[in-house]
Scaffold this motif. Structure first.
Motif, PDB file in Angstrom:
ATOM      1  N   PHE A 157       0.806  -1.218   0.000  1.00  0.00           N
ATOM      2  CA  PHE A 157       0.000   0.000   0.000  1.00  0.00           C
ATOM      3  C   PHE A 157       0.841   1.271   0.000  1.00  0.00           C
ATOM      4  O   PHE A 157       0.634   2.170  -0.815  1.00  0.00           O
ATOM      5  CB  PHE A 157      -0.954   0.007   1.205  1.00  0.00           C
ATOM      6  CG  PHE A 157      -1.762   1.259   1.297  1.00  0.00           C
ATOM      7  CD1 PHE A 157      -2.859   1.451   0.473  1.00  0.00           C
ATOM      8  CD2 PHE A 157      -1.417   2.271   2.181  1.00  0.00           C
ATOM      9  CE1 PHE A 157      -3.599   2.618   0.525  1.00  0.00           C
ATOM     10  CE2 PHE A 157      -2.157   3.437   2.243  1.00  0.00           C
ATOM     11  CZ  PHE A 157      -3.258   3.613   1.422  1.00  0.00           C
ATOM     12  N   LEU A 158       1.805   1.375   0.904  1.00  0.00           N
ATOM     13  CA  LEU A 158       2.609   2.591   1.026  1.00  0.00           C
ATOM     14  C   LEU A 158       3.402   2.876  -0.247  1.00  0.00           C
ATOM     15  O   LEU A 158       3.391   3.989  -0.776  1.00  0.00           O
ATOM     16  CB  LEU A 158       3.557   2.486   2.221  1.00  0.00           C
ATOM     17  CG  LEU A 158       4.507   3.667   2.419  1.00  0.00           C
ATOM     18  CD1 LEU A 158       3.729   4.947   2.691  1.00  0.00           C
ATOM     19  CD2 LEU A 158       5.459   3.372   3.574  1.00  0.00           C
ATOM     20  N   ARG A 161       1.143   3.772  -3.236  1.00  0.00           N
ATOM     21  CA  ARG A 161       0.683   5.166  -3.159  1.00  0.00           C
ATOM     22  C   ARG A 161       1.760   6.115  -3.701  1.00  0.00           C
ATOM     23  O   ARG A 161       1.470   7.015  -4.482  1.00  0.00           O
ATOM     24  CB  ARG A 161       0.337   5.494  -1.715  1.00  0.00           C
ATOM     25  CG  ARG A 161      -0.346   6.799  -1.555  1.00  0.00           C
ATOM     26  CD  ARG A 161      -0.896   6.923  -0.151  1.00  0.00           C
ATOM     27  NE  ARG A 161      -0.838   8.322   0.208  1.00  0.00           N
ATOM     28  CZ  ARG A 161      -0.589   8.789   1.391  1.00  0.00           C
ATOM     29  NH1 ARG A 161      -0.372   7.963   2.383  1.00  0.00           N
ATOM     30  NH2 ARG A 161      -0.566  10.071   1.618  1.00  0.00           N
ATOM     31  N   ARG A 162       3.003   5.886  -3.307  1.00  0.00           N
ATOM     32  CA  ARG A 162       4.109   6.701  -3.815  1.00  0.00           C
ATOM     33  C   ARG A 162       4.256   6.534  -5.330  1.00  0.00           C
ATOM     34  O   ARG A 162       4.527   7.500  -6.046  1.00  0.00           O
ATOM     35  CB  ARG A 162       5.407   6.332  -3.099  1.00  0.00           C
ATOM     36  CG  ARG A 162       5.432   6.815  -1.654  1.00  0.00           C
ATOM     37  CD  ARG A 162       6.686   6.424  -0.883  1.00  0.00           C
ATOM     38  NE  ARG A 162       7.905   6.514  -1.649  1.00  0.00           N
ATOM     39  CZ  ARG A 162       8.881   5.606  -1.605  1.00  0.00           C
ATOM     40  NH1 ARG A 162       8.779   4.533  -0.836  1.00  0.00           N
ATOM     41  NH2 ARG A 162       9.970   5.764  -2.328  1.00  0.00           N
ATOM     42  N   ARG A 164       1.861   5.717  -7.502  1.00  0.00           N
ATOM     43  CA  ARG A 164       0.748   6.417  -8.169  1.00  0.00           C
ATOM     44  C   ARG A 164       1.009   7.921  -8.250  1.00  0.00           C
ATOM     45  O   ARG A 164       0.730   8.564  -9.262  1.00  0.00           O
ATOM     46  CB  ARG A 164      -0.571   6.135  -7.450  1.00  0.00           C
ATOM     47  CG  ARG A 164      -1.171   4.773  -7.749  1.00  0.00           C
ATOM     48  CD  ARG A 164      -2.598   4.641  -7.258  1.00  0.00           C
ATOM     49  NE  ARG A 164      -2.741   4.888  -5.829  1.00  0.00           N
ATOM     50  CZ  ARG A 164      -2.554   3.987  -4.870  1.00  0.00           C
ATOM     51  NH1 ARG A 164      -2.209   2.747  -5.195  1.00  0.00           N
ATOM     52  NH2 ARG A 164      -2.731   4.298  -3.605  1.00  0.00           N
ATOM     53  N   LYS A 165       1.561   8.477  -7.173  1.00  0.00           N
ATOM     54  CA  LYS A 165       1.877   9.916  -7.166  1.00  0.00           C
ATOM     55  C   LYS A 165       2.951  10.242  -8.206  1.00  0.00           C
ATOM     56  O   LYS A 165       2.857  11.247  -8.909  1.00  0.00           O
ATOM     57  CB  LYS A 165       2.336  10.351  -5.771  1.00  0.00           C
ATOM     58  CG  LYS A 165       1.210  10.475  -4.787  1.00  0.00           C
ATOM     59  CD  LYS A 165       1.725  10.969  -3.441  1.00  0.00           C
ATOM     60  CE  LYS A 165       0.587  11.131  -2.459  1.00  0.00           C
ATOM     61  NZ  LYS A 165       1.050  11.693  -1.188  1.00  0.00           N
TER      62      LYS A 165
END
Length: 188
Positions: A157-158, A161-162, A164-165
């Motif tokens: 997850f972490l 998320r990075r 995707r950014k």
């Protein structure tokens, strides 16, 4: 030989399972030669046909640091068997990988420590490779491309998320984005 444009995440060919190679002809030999040229120019340790816009189940690899000696070859219609993947958080230093289709980014991903690959070469001769450590990671990474999976699709997850950014910040994630090794300043 020609350096081919490398597709960037979001291009449909990268997110669709590739088809088996059925024609072993001169055009396949030319594609493989161009893929080696592109991989070397990038520089990379592997390159799958979908990354250059060709939806076929093949990849090239070149890994110099294997304890068994340098490994360089082509895997056509490969099958891959993996040892169990350890559980736990991936190590940011030891397990970060990158991808020519997500250039310039690196994220930690836990992979199996060992893999066995069976494929054929350009002459339809059997190729069998047993790998451990980083070379096993290379084979898993390239094999994933053949199933329409990028390493960023496997992140926890972490890290996801990075990723995707980073993809959004670079305006990737849509069809038509590519870079040309040796011309564009985008290295994995």
């Amino acid at each position: 030989m020609t350096v081919l444009p490398i597709r960037i995440t979001g291009d449909p060919v990268l997110h669709t399972p590739a088809k088996p190679v059925t024609e072993f002809d001169e055009s396949l030999k030319a594609l493989v030669a161009d893929m080696f040229e592109t991989m070397d120019k990038a520089p990379g340790v592997g390159l799958a046909a979908p990354q250059v816009g060709v939806p076929l189940r093949l990849f090239v690899y070149s890994y110099e640091h294997d304890p068994a000696g340098p490994q360089r070859g082509v895997a056509i219609n490969p099958e891959l068997w993996l040892a169990p993947t350890p559980i736990g958080e991936p190590d940011e230093d030891a397990e970060s990988e990158g991808c020519l289709s997500v250039p310039g980014e690196r994220f930690a991903l836990r992979r199996s420590p060992a893999a066995r690959m069976v494929a054929v070469d350009l002459d339809q001769q059997p190729v069998e490779v047993s790998a451990s450590g980083w070379f096993a990671r290379v084979l898993q990474h390239e094999y994933d491309h053949l199933d329409g999976t990028l390493y960023v699709d496997r992140l926890d997850f972490l890290h996801a998320r990075r990723a995707r950014k980073a993809i959004a910040a670079n305006r990737w994630g849509k069809p038509g984005n590519a870079w040309l090794p040796g011309v564009d300043d985008l290295e994995a």
